[in-house]
Design a protein around this motif. Structure first.
Motif, PDB file in Angstrom:
ATOM      1  N   ARG A 102       0.653  -2.147   0.181  1.00 26.04           N
ATOM      2  CA  ARG A 102      -0.376   0.171  -0.368  1.00 26.04           C
ATOM      3  C   ARG A 102       0.602   1.522   0.035  1.00 26.04           C
ATOM      4  O   ARG A 102       2.059   1.365   0.570  1.00 26.04           O
ATOM      5  CB  ARG A 102      -1.178  -0.074   1.477  1.00 26.04           C
TER       6      ARG A 102
ATOM      7  N   THR B 285       4.388   2.270  -8.194  1.00 30.60           N
ATOM      8  CA  THR B 285       3.274   3.176  -7.733  1.00 30.60           C
ATOM      9  C   THR B 285       3.876   3.825  -6.860  1.00 30.60           C
ATOM     10  O   THR B 285       3.925   4.663  -6.517  1.00 30.60           O
ATOM     11  CB  THR B 285       2.268   1.781  -7.246  1.00 30.60           C
TER      12      THR B 285
ATOM     13  N   LEU C 257      -6.787   2.907   1.777  1.00 31.28           N
ATOM     14  CA  LEU C 257      -6.497   1.502   1.411  1.00 31.28           C
ATOM     15  C   LEU C 257      -7.138   0.069   2.499  1.00 31.28           C
ATOM     16  O   LEU C 257      -6.084  -0.079   2.773  1.00 31.28           O
ATOM     17  CB  LEU C 257      -5.531   1.076   0.199  1.00 31.28           C
TER      18      LEU C 257
ATOM     19  N   GLU D 283      -8.006  -3.727   2.610  1.00 25.18           N
ATOM     20  CA  GLU D 283      -8.049  -4.416   1.232  1.00 25.18           C
ATOM     21  C   GLU D 283      -9.246  -5.741   1.768  1.00 25.18           C
ATOM     22  O   GLU D 283      -9.912  -6.302   2.565  1.00 25.18           O
ATOM     23  CB  GLU D 283      -6.907  -6.042   2.322  1.00 25.18           C
TER      24      GLU D 283
ATOM     25  N   ALA E  48      -4.614   3.918  -6.352  1.00 24.20           N
ATOM     26  CA  ALA E  48      -5.450   2.449  -6.386  1.00 24.20           C
ATOM     27  C   ALA E  48      -4.807   3.076  -8.046  1.00 24.20           C
ATOM     28  O   ALA E  48      -5.604   3.276  -8.936  1.00 24.20           O
ATOM     29  CB  ALA E  48      -6.524   1.718  -5.980  1.00 24.20           C
TER      30      ALA E  48
ATOM     31  N   VAL F 198      -6.000   0.123 -12.239  1.00 24.21           N
ATOM     32  CA  VAL F 198      -7.609  -0.194 -11.698  1.00 24.21           C
ATOM     33  C   VAL F 198      -8.672  -1.715 -13.344  1.00 24.21           C
ATOM     34  O   VAL F 198      -8.024  -0.315 -14.355  1.00 24.21           O
ATOM     35  CB  VAL F 198      -7.947   0.444 -11.320  1.00 24.21           C
TER      36      VAL F 198
ATOM     37  N   ARG G 263      -7.515  -4.619  -9.214  1.00 23.11           N
ATOM     38  CA  ARG G 263      -6.049  -4.418  -9.855  1.00 23.11           C
ATOM     39  C   ARG G 263      -5.735  -6.218 -10.005  1.00 23.11           C
ATOM     40  O   ARG G 263      -5.413  -6.481  -9.427  1.00 23.11           O
ATOM     41  CB  ARG G 263      -5.534  -3.058  -9.521  1.00 23.11           C
TER      42      ARG G 263
ATOM     43  N   TRP H  57      -9.960  -3.530  -3.091  1.00 19.20           N
ATOM     44  CA  TRP H  57      -9.630  -3.193  -2.328  1.00 19.20           C
ATOM     45  C   TRP H  57     -11.141  -1.640  -2.586  1.00 19.20           C
ATOM     46  O   TRP H  57     -11.502  -1.703  -3.128  1.00 19.20           O
ATOM     47  CB  TRP H  57      -8.281  -2.134  -2.640  1.00 19.20           C
TER      48      TRP H  57
ATOM     49  N   LEU I  70     -11.508   2.252  -1.354  1.00 21.10           N
ATOM     50  CA  LEU I  70     -10.600   3.265  -1.220  1.00 21.10           C
ATOM     51  C   LEU I  70     -11.555   4.233  -0.321  1.00 21.10           C
ATOM     52  O   LEU I  70     -12.551   4.516  -0.454  1.00 21.10           O
ATOM     53  CB  LEU I  70     -10.319   3.753  -2.199  1.00 21.10           C
TER      54      LEU I  70
ATOM     55  N   ILE J  62      -7.470   7.147  -8.730  1.00 26.87           N
ATOM     56  CA  ILE J  62      -7.012   5.797  -9.674  1.00 26.87           C
ATOM     57  C   ILE J  62      -6.453   5.755 -10.914  1.00 26.87           C
ATOM     58  O   ILE J  62      -6.836   6.911 -11.554  1.00 26.87           O
ATOM     59  CB  ILE J  62      -8.782   4.915  -9.033  1.00 26.87           C
TER      60      ILE J  62
END
Ligand code: FAD
Ligand code: FAD
Lengths: 327, 265
Positions: A71, A101, A189, A191, B142, B145, B159, B168, B170, B176
């Protein structure tokens, strides 16, 4: 510390891409100057030892159950803490879904530059700056980029664009366990679920790959290519032309907008060798190709090429391989 | 919900020219197009809008005056309004500086609950701008996606990563970046096109955004392109030509031998 690589972990194992990053680090720095940051839900001690044996002098480890899955916020907090303590001049991550990311998120937080998806790295003589070379504009050009004033200099590296570093007998790293602060758990976030898949890994890690291009003409002809792949013990890949026509799934696409492969043997049939395709396969160890056009660009990389109709050549090759027994 | 889509105009990759001394793209507005991957960003935003009635979608771009064309295209495809950040001071921005400008514009024209970006732009090809904007504005992030939905509890995304399929939730506000798996947007309607042509697209400058010119553009960019070159390929192999039965057999024999050799190592 000169270079720090960012490890990637799945199923409590440090992934091969991490060892590829170590190969890069070993090319840029001397022994004693290399670090590895491992943020994870926990890995066995041997994994750290192996990393040390493969070239990481300092291993900085953050373990917590809530770090199991990537994350951006907690991983970036760990990276920032590592940078504050060890002050690496260079930070390298994989150009994977995680690296692409994590690093940009962190680069903004740390106010520094980041070069994407590099295929070559070197140190500039005199300045000592990191020279980062990457394909851009659909692979039509290569750009060399540097970060003159901001630190650390950061880059993501294209996966499988180099060989993974192997453990050396007698080589060891120092393990620095650090505490992941509870405040880092703050993340936007949550999960919901995770479903592991290995199917996509298969192609990326296959030793032999048969790639089919538009020269196959229609999906009914794929059978002979499947047979060739089977005889060679190879995975099947495709160009975008083939994927766009729906003849093979996107997970097979090799190239700039698909996956990158570095097999021992690449077999291209009816593939022209467009630059965007080459971007995903040119680091293959050996390349062979079949194409009707003797000027097809794929031949400029091929170790062995056959100029001929694949509808003729492939069945003949299959017959020959069958007769010759297993390879 | 207030939704924003980040839109980049890119050169058509088939007709790109580079200025080899500055390492920047020479743009001819005639062959500039909407970044093809940003159409998926718009589609994702419209999907969310459909699920959350009363939402609006704002398209935002930083670029030359001609980038207006890309914005009109997304207006025709269903965006509610558009904003162009256009200022010489922004020229030469790397992804860090681009994200600084876009973040400021999102704040000025926002606040937005959700920002959607493409996976990457087909020219710069970094995919870094989205994550950098999220970091700048502390948005939940994220990337990659391929499915998005909204419900009472917020935003849910799927994702696909190398090791598996992640789902996930958010917290909003969020950003995103989406992949092609979001689905095709289709073609603009004639009515959409006509309406888009008449729309006014306000221009915002760096000064409007309160940005110090030293922190944006080439000056504010941590990275420098120092060299541009064209990839070279070297011919190195053996070539066999099939012209008849005999040459077919010879070629296949040579290929099979080579494959056996390689596989033995
Ligand atoms: C931004 C961008 C990203 C891209 N990403 C990718 C990517 O990830 N992967 C990718 O592959 N492409 C990608 N492309 C597309 C790429 O430019 C090419 O269009 C594509 O690779 C060509 O595929 P091909 O070789 O199958 O088809 P073609 O280029 O059409 O080549 C077909 C070949 O088959 C040969 N042939 C025809 N008949 C026969 C026969 N009977 N026997 C033997 N040979 C025959 C022809 O001589 C020709 O060389 C991308 C393009 C862009 C602009
Ligand atoms: C050859 C070359 C190589 C480069 N390499 C790097 C590099 O490694 N690192 C670096 O920091 N910079 C690099 N740059 C600069 C970079 O291209 C620019 O900063 C560009 O403005 C944004 O990056 P991108 O095109 O990669 O966009 P991406 O990050 O790939 O774009 C992702 C998404 O962000 C949104 N977006 C991006 N730009 C805009 C915009 N102007 N307006 C609105 N939305 C936008 C879109 O939704 C887009 O789909 C390079 C430029 C060139 C010409």
């Amino acid at each position: 510390m000169k270079v720090c690589v960012l490890a990637e972990v799945a199923h409590h194992r440090i992934l091969p891409v991490t060892y590829e990053l170590l190969t890069r680090a070993l090319g840029l720095a001397s022994p004693g100057e290399i670090g590895a940051l491992v943020v994870s839900g926990g890995v066995p001690e041997e994994e750290y030892e192996k990393l040390g044996a493969a070239g990481a002098d300092e291993i900085i480890a953050y373990e917590a159950p809530w770090l199991e899955r990537f994350r951006p916020e907690p991983y970036t907090a760990a990276l920032q803490a590592m940078v504050a303590e060890f002050k690496p001049e260079i930070v390298l991550g994989g150009a994977t879904s995680t690296g692409r990311t994590w690093l940009p998120y962190a680069a903004m937080k740390m106010h520094t530059g980041l070069t994407a998806d590099c295929t070559e790295l070197s140190i500039e003589e005199g300045s000592g700056l990191l020279l980062q070379t990457r394909p851009a504009i659909g692979g039509n050009i290569m750009a060399t980029i540097k970060t003159p004033h901001h630190r650390p200099q950061m880059a993501t590296i294209r996966p499988r664009s180099t060989r993974p570093a192997t453990p050396q007998a007698g080589r060891r790293g120092r393990l620095h366990r650090r505490e992941a602060l509870p405040a880092w758990q703050q993340s936007g976030l949550t999960e919901l679920s995770f479903t592991p898949i290995d199917e996509t890994q298969e192609l990326s890690s296959a030793e032999r790959v048969v790639v089919v291009g538009r020269g196959i003409k229609k999906p009914e002809n794929l059978g002979m290519v499947r047979e060739l792949a089977q005889l060679l013990g190879a995975a099947i890949g495709a160009t975008r032309e083939v994927v766009d026509r729906g003849w093979l799934p996107y997970s097979c696409q090799i190239g700039l907008s698909g996956r990158t492969i570095t097999p021992e043997l690449y077999v291209g049939v009816g593939v022209s060798g467009a630059i965007q395709h080459l971007a995903g396969m040119q680091t293959s160890k050996r390349i062979v190709a079949v194409n009707t056009d003797s000027e097809a660009q794929i031949f400029s990389l091929a170790d062995v090429g056959i100029v001929g109709d694949l509808l003729e050549v492939v069945p003949a090759l299959n017959a020959r391989l069958r007769a010759g027994g297993a390879l | 919900m207030r939704l924003a889509v980040l839109i980049k105009q890119v050169p058509d990759t088939r007709s790109v020219q580079m200025d080899e001394t500055t390492g920047t793209v020479v743009r001819k507005s005639s062959d500039a197009i909407l970044n093809p991957l940003d159409a998926y960003a718009l589609r994702a935003a419209l999907l969310v809008k459909d699920a959350a009635p009363g939402s609006t979608v704002t398209a935002l771009s930083m670029g030359p005056a001609s980038a207006e064309k890309a914005l009109r295209e997304v207006l025709a495809l269903g965006a509610d309004d558009a904003v162009l950040v256009c200022d010489r001071a922004c020229a030469g921005s790397d992804t860090w500086a681009t994200a600084v400008v876009l973040s400021a514009a999102l704040q000025k024209h926002g606040p937005f609950d959700l920002v959607v970006t493409g996976e990457r732009a087909t020219d710069g090809d970094t995919g870094q701008v989205g994550p950098e904007v999220a970091a700048r504005l502390n948005l939940s992030l994220a990337t990659f996606v391929d499915e998005v939905s909204v419900n009472e509890e917020g935003l849910e995304v799927e994702r696909k990563v190398e090791t598996g399929l992640e789902r996930w939730r958010l917290r909003l506000p969020a950003l995103i970046s989406v992949t092609k798996a979001i689905g095709e947007i289709g073609l603009p309607t004639l009515a959409g096109k006509m309406a888009a042509r008449r729309r006014e697209i306000p221009i915002t400058t760096a000064a409007d955004l309160g940005l110090d010119p030293a922190t944006i553009g080439l000056k504010g960019s941590p990275t420098r392109v120092v060299k541009i070159f064209y990839p070279t390929l070297a011919r190195k192999g053996r070539q066999y030509r099939v012209v008849d039965e005999a040459s077919l057999a010879d070629s296949v024999e040579a290929m099979a031998k080579y494959m056996a050799e390689v596989s033995a190592v």
